[in-house]
Design a protein around this motif. Structure first.
Motif, PDB file in Angstrom:
ATOM      1  N   ARG A 319     -18.686   1.106  -6.070  1.00  0.00           N
ATOM      2  CA  ARG A 319     -19.668   0.054  -5.753  1.00  0.00           C
ATOM      3  C   ARG A 319     -19.142  -1.330  -6.124  1.00  0.00           C
ATOM      4  O   ARG A 319     -19.337  -2.304  -5.377  1.00  0.00           O
ATOM      5  CB  ARG A 319     -20.960   0.364  -6.511  1.00  0.00           C
ATOM      6  CG  ARG A 319     -22.101  -0.572  -6.182  1.00  0.00           C
ATOM      7  CD  ARG A 319     -23.285  -0.277  -7.059  1.00  0.00           C
ATOM      8  NE  ARG A 319     -22.980  -0.489  -8.461  1.00  0.00           N
ATOM      9  CZ  ARG A 319     -22.987  -1.687  -9.059  1.00  0.00           C
ATOM     10  NH1 ARG A 319     -23.282  -2.774  -8.366  1.00  0.00           N
ATOM     11  NH2 ARG A 319     -22.684  -1.798 -10.326  1.00  0.00           N
ATOM     12  N   TYR A 320     -18.463  -1.432  -7.272  1.00  0.00           N
ATOM     13  CA  TYR A 320     -17.945  -2.729  -7.715  1.00  0.00           C
ATOM     14  C   TYR A 320     -16.941  -3.288  -6.708  1.00  0.00           C
ATOM     15  O   TYR A 320     -17.027  -4.463  -6.294  1.00  0.00           O
ATOM     16  CB  TYR A 320     -17.300  -2.565  -9.089  1.00  0.00           C
ATOM     17  CG  TYR A 320     -16.408  -3.706  -9.499  1.00  0.00           C
ATOM     18  CD1 TYR A 320     -16.947  -4.947  -9.848  1.00  0.00           C
ATOM     19  CD2 TYR A 320     -15.021  -3.557  -9.528  1.00  0.00           C
ATOM     20  CE1 TYR A 320     -16.131  -5.996 -10.216  1.00  0.00           C
ATOM     21  CE2 TYR A 320     -14.206  -4.604  -9.896  1.00  0.00           C
ATOM     22  CZ  TYR A 320     -14.762  -5.816 -10.244  1.00  0.00           C
ATOM     23  OH  TYR A 320     -13.947  -6.869 -10.589  1.00  0.00           O
ATOM     24  N   SER A 323     -18.644  -3.973  -3.218  1.00  0.00           N
ATOM     25  CA  SER A 323     -19.511  -5.154  -3.284  1.00  0.00           C
ATOM     26  C   SER A 323     -18.677  -6.436  -3.289  1.00  0.00           C
ATOM     27  O   SER A 323     -19.032  -7.429  -2.615  1.00  0.00           O
ATOM     28  CB  SER A 323     -20.390  -5.095  -4.544  1.00  0.00           C
ATOM     29  OG  SER A 323     -21.259  -3.991  -4.486  1.00  0.00           O
ATOM     30  N   ALA A 324     -17.569  -6.387  -4.049  1.00  0.00           N
ATOM     31  CA  ALA A 324     -16.687  -7.560  -4.084  1.00  0.00           C
ATOM     32  C   ALA A 324     -16.091  -7.828  -2.715  1.00  0.00           C
ATOM     33  O   ALA A 324     -16.009  -8.980  -2.256  1.00  0.00           O
ATOM     34  CB  ALA A 324     -15.579  -7.343  -5.115  1.00  0.00           C
ATOM     35  N   SER A 326     -17.393  -6.895   0.198  1.00  0.00           N
ATOM     36  CA  SER A 326     -18.462  -7.335   1.101  1.00  0.00           C
ATOM     37  C   SER A 326     -18.800  -8.803   0.884  1.00  0.00           C
ATOM     38  O   SER A 326     -18.956  -9.574   1.853  1.00  0.00           O
ATOM     39  CB  SER A 326     -19.704  -6.462   0.875  1.00  0.00           C
ATOM     40  OG  SER A 326     -20.781  -6.909   1.654  1.00  0.00           O
ATOM     41  N   ASN A 327     -18.905  -9.219  -0.393  1.00  0.00           N
ATOM     42  CA  ASN A 327     -19.215 -10.620  -0.693  1.00  0.00           C
ATOM     43  C   ASN A 327     -18.101 -11.547  -0.241  1.00  0.00           C
ATOM     44  O   ASN A 327     -18.352 -12.664   0.247  1.00  0.00           O
ATOM     45  CB  ASN A 327     -19.464 -10.790  -2.205  1.00  0.00           C
ATOM     46  CG  ASN A 327     -20.724 -10.081  -2.651  1.00  0.00           C
ATOM     47  OD1 ASN A 327     -21.660  -9.915  -1.865  1.00  0.00           O
ATOM     48  ND2 ASN A 327     -20.745  -9.642  -3.909  1.00  0.00           N
ATOM     49  N   HIS A 328     -16.860 -11.081  -0.372  1.00  0.00           N
ATOM     50  CA  HIS A 328     -15.736 -11.933   0.043  1.00  0.00           C
ATOM     51  C   HIS A 328     -15.677 -12.064   1.569  1.00  0.00           C
ATOM     52  O   HIS A 328     -15.270 -13.118   2.097  1.00  0.00           O
ATOM     53  CB  HIS A 328     -14.426 -11.345  -0.487  1.00  0.00           C
ATOM     54  CG  HIS A 328     -13.320 -12.342  -0.547  1.00  0.00           C
ATOM     55  ND1 HIS A 328     -13.237 -13.336  -1.505  1.00  0.00           N
ATOM     56  CD2 HIS A 328     -12.224 -12.520   0.257  1.00  0.00           C
ATOM     57  CE1 HIS A 328     -12.165 -14.061  -1.295  1.00  0.00           C
ATOM     58  NE2 HIS A 328     -11.515 -13.589  -0.227  1.00  0.00           N
ATOM     59  N   LYS A 330     -18.237 -12.257   3.427  1.00  0.00           N
ATOM     60  CA  LYS A 330     -19.218 -13.283   3.763  1.00  0.00           C
ATOM     61  C   LYS A 330     -18.622 -14.684   3.604  1.00  0.00           C
ATOM     62  O   LYS A 330     -18.913 -15.589   4.388  1.00  0.00           O
ATOM     63  CB  LYS A 330     -20.448 -13.133   2.876  1.00  0.00           C
ATOM     64  CG  LYS A 330     -21.245 -11.864   3.140  1.00  0.00           C
ATOM     65  CD  LYS A 330     -22.427 -11.756   2.196  1.00  0.00           C
ATOM     66  CE  LYS A 330     -23.199 -10.459   2.437  1.00  0.00           C
ATOM     67  NZ  LYS A 330     -24.337 -10.318   1.494  1.00  0.00           N
ATOM     68  N   LYS A 331     -17.766 -14.846   2.594  1.00  0.00           N
ATOM     69  CA  LYS A 331     -17.105 -16.147   2.406  1.00  0.00           C
ATOM     70  C   LYS A 331     -16.131 -16.441   3.546  1.00  0.00           C
ATOM     71  O   LYS A 331     -15.974 -17.586   3.964  1.00  0.00           O
ATOM     72  CB  LYS A 331     -16.370 -16.168   1.072  1.00  0.00           C
ATOM     73  CG  LYS A 331     -17.299 -16.113  -0.133  1.00  0.00           C
ATOM     74  CD  LYS A 331     -16.505 -16.121  -1.428  1.00  0.00           C
ATOM     75  CE  LYS A 331     -17.433 -16.042  -2.638  1.00  0.00           C
ATOM     76  NZ  LYS A 331     -16.670 -16.043  -3.912  1.00  0.00           N
ATOM     77  N   ARG A 333     -16.494 -15.518   6.524  1.00  0.00           N
ATOM     78  CA  ARG A 333     -17.317 -15.937   7.653  1.00  0.00           C
ATOM     79  C   ARG A 333     -17.674 -17.410   7.550  1.00  0.00           C
ATOM     80  O   ARG A 333     -17.943 -18.071   8.537  1.00  0.00           O
ATOM     81  CB  ARG A 333     -18.587 -15.080   7.682  1.00  0.00           C
ATOM     82  CG  ARG A 333     -19.424 -15.275   8.932  1.00  0.00           C
ATOM     83  CD  ARG A 333     -20.525 -14.237   8.996  1.00  0.00           C
ATOM     84  NE  ARG A 333     -21.381 -14.310   7.807  1.00  0.00           N
ATOM     85  CZ  ARG A 333     -22.342 -13.438   7.527  1.00  0.00           C
ATOM     86  NH1 ARG A 333     -22.560 -12.411   8.350  1.00  0.00           N
ATOM     87  NH2 ARG A 333     -23.064 -13.564   6.422  1.00  0.00           N
ATOM     88  N   GLU A 334     -17.626 -17.938   6.335  1.00  0.00           N
ATOM     89  CA  GLU A 334     -17.880 -19.368   6.108  1.00  0.00           C
ATOM     90  C   GLU A 334     -16.577 -20.159   6.031  1.00  0.00           C
ATOM     91  O   GLU A 334     -16.530 -21.230   5.427  1.00  0.00           O
ATOM     92  CB  GLU A 334     -18.677 -19.523   4.810  1.00  0.00           C
ATOM     93  CG  GLU A 334     -20.049 -18.843   4.856  1.00  0.00           C
ATOM     94  CD  GLU A 334     -20.740 -18.851   3.501  1.00  0.00           C
ATOM     95  OE1 GLU A 334     -20.105 -19.351   2.538  1.00  0.00           O
ATOM     96  OE2 GLU A 334     -21.887 -18.365   3.408  1.00  0.00           O
ATOM     97  N   LEU A 340      -8.805 -11.726  -1.667  1.00  0.00           N
ATOM     98  CA  LEU A 340      -9.671 -11.126  -2.690  1.00  0.00           C
ATOM     99  C   LEU A 340      -8.802 -10.667  -3.853  1.00  0.00           C
ATOM    100  O   LEU A 340      -7.942  -9.803  -3.700  1.00  0.00           O
ATOM    101  CB  LEU A 340     -10.435  -9.927  -2.108  1.00  0.00           C
ATOM    102  CG  LEU A 340     -11.282  -9.121  -3.091  1.00  0.00           C
ATOM    103  CD1 LEU A 340     -12.349  -9.995  -3.743  1.00  0.00           C
ATOM    104  CD2 LEU A 340     -11.916  -7.913  -2.409  1.00  0.00           C
TER     105      LEU A 340
END
Length: 374
Positions: A319-320, A323-324, A326-328, A330-331, A333-334, A340
């Motif tokens: 999960r750790y 999750s890292a 997945s969050n990266h 999203k970045k 995408r910005e 990572l």
């Protein structure tokens, strides 16, 4: 078949929509907890029947051994009584005349003193032997007693004289003592002959100690109420002897809640109505099962706790990193094209996915730099 394949496909697609944490919880519940619960239920149903059979078989074997010991003990006393009855020399010695107590004592010392010693020495379960003689001129000496009025008023004499049998079993002691001895019964043999005291009825009393039989019953490890009964279930001895005036009568409980075992004891022609009872509460089986089940569950829960810790560690690691990642993403995408960076991305499938992602980010940055140079 096609219909089944579609159902399986939908099921697998539904699993794809479940989070990894919930998947592990499902695996834990369905793969560990459910088999443990089902196994406990099956074990409970199976062992309940087996424990009942083992318990009843053990009690039946114990009672069989007790009945065998009781048979040997009582039959030995009956055989001795028959031997004494057949021994004409005893009657001849008892018929010898005497004029003074001194002559009577000399008669006793010379002929009667050791008559019953061999039976007492060779049979430790025999407490005493007495020969009651219907001769008012006889003098009480050791094993030989006069059948006087006090004796005729005793319970054992009334029981024996009213019986039509030559051998009578009296459920208690008959020796004259200050304190009544517990756990004893007496074999009474009527001795009567045409050539002895004008065919008067005399009585031979062999008092038996039942302590060895009772000790064997008390040594059983099961929580069983045990009773020795006679003549209409009157209690001769019992582990739970009810308080009552006179001789208490055994009242058996309901068979819905208790296992009740019964076995006849003693030579049937003389011990008619004598039984040994065992009353075993059914909830004792359940208590034994609960104890065993508690140990099983304790061991199982200890192993399950270790598996929970192991699953939690694996799940937390996955999960750790996911999750890292997945969050990266999203970045990215910005328009944040940074790799990572983790302390330990791992070398499993997730680690290779992170490495591939970082390589993709590096290729994108390199492509962007080439375009800008152009």
């Amino acid at each position: 078949p096609v219909h089944k394949g579609e159902k399986m496909k939908k099921f697998l697609l539904a699993l794809d929509n479940i989070s990894i944490r919930r998947r592990f919880i499902m695996v834990y519940i369905l793969g560990i907890c459910l088999p443990v619960i089902v196994g406990a239920i099956v074990w409970w149903a199976f062992t309940s029947h087996e424990i009942r059979l083992n318990t009843t078989n053990y009690l039946d074997q114990t009672f069989e051994e007790t009945a065998g010991d009781f048979q040997i003990l009582t039959q030995t006393a009956i055989n001795i009584a028959n031997q004494v009855n057949a021994d004409t020399s005893i009657r001849e010695d008892l018929s010898k005349g005497f004029n003074t107590p001194v002559e009577h004592y000399e008669l006793y010392w010379a002929y009667l003193r050791n008559r019953f010693d061999m039976y007492l020495i060779s049979n430790p379960d025999i407490a005493s032997i007495f020969f009651y003689i219907d001769d008012p001129h006889f003098i009480n000496t050791d094993y030989f007693r006069v059948l006087d009025e006090n004796t005729r008023s005793s319970d054992w004499y009334k029981t024996a004289s009213e019986s039509g049998s030559n051998i009578v079993v009296y459920p208690g002691p008959t020796s004259i003592t200050i304190t009544r001895h517990p756990n004893r019964l007496t074999i009474i043999r009527k001795i009567q002959a045409q050539d002895f005291l004008d065919n008067a009825v005399n009585y031979l009393l062999i008092e038996l100690k039942i302590d060895r039989i009772i000790t064997g019953l008390n040594q059983q490890s099961l929580s069983t109420d045990t009773y020795l009964t006679y003549d209409g279930d009157r209690i001769f001895w019992g582990t739970q002897r009810p308080a009552a005036d006179g001789v208490p009568i055994l009242k058996l409980p309901s068979e819905d809640r208790y296992y009740i075992l019964q076995k006849d004891i003693g030579p049937v022609q003389y011990f008619k109505g004598w039984h040994i009872y065992g009353v075993y509460a059914k909830n004792q089986i359940y208590k034994r099962q609960v104890v065993v089940l508690a140990y099983i569950l304790l061991i199982t829960l200890s192993i399950a706790s270790f598996s929970v810790f192991l699953i939690w560690s694996v799940l937390n690691s996955m999960r750790y990193r996911l999750s890292a990642l997945s969050n990266h993403m999203k970045k990215v995408r910005e328009d944040n094209f940074e790799p990572l960076l983790l302390d330990n991305p791992g070398q499993d499938e997730i680690g290779w996915l992170i490495m591939s992602f970082n390589k993709m980010i590096a290729d994108i940055n390199e492509l962007i730099n080439v375009v800008y140079k152009l």
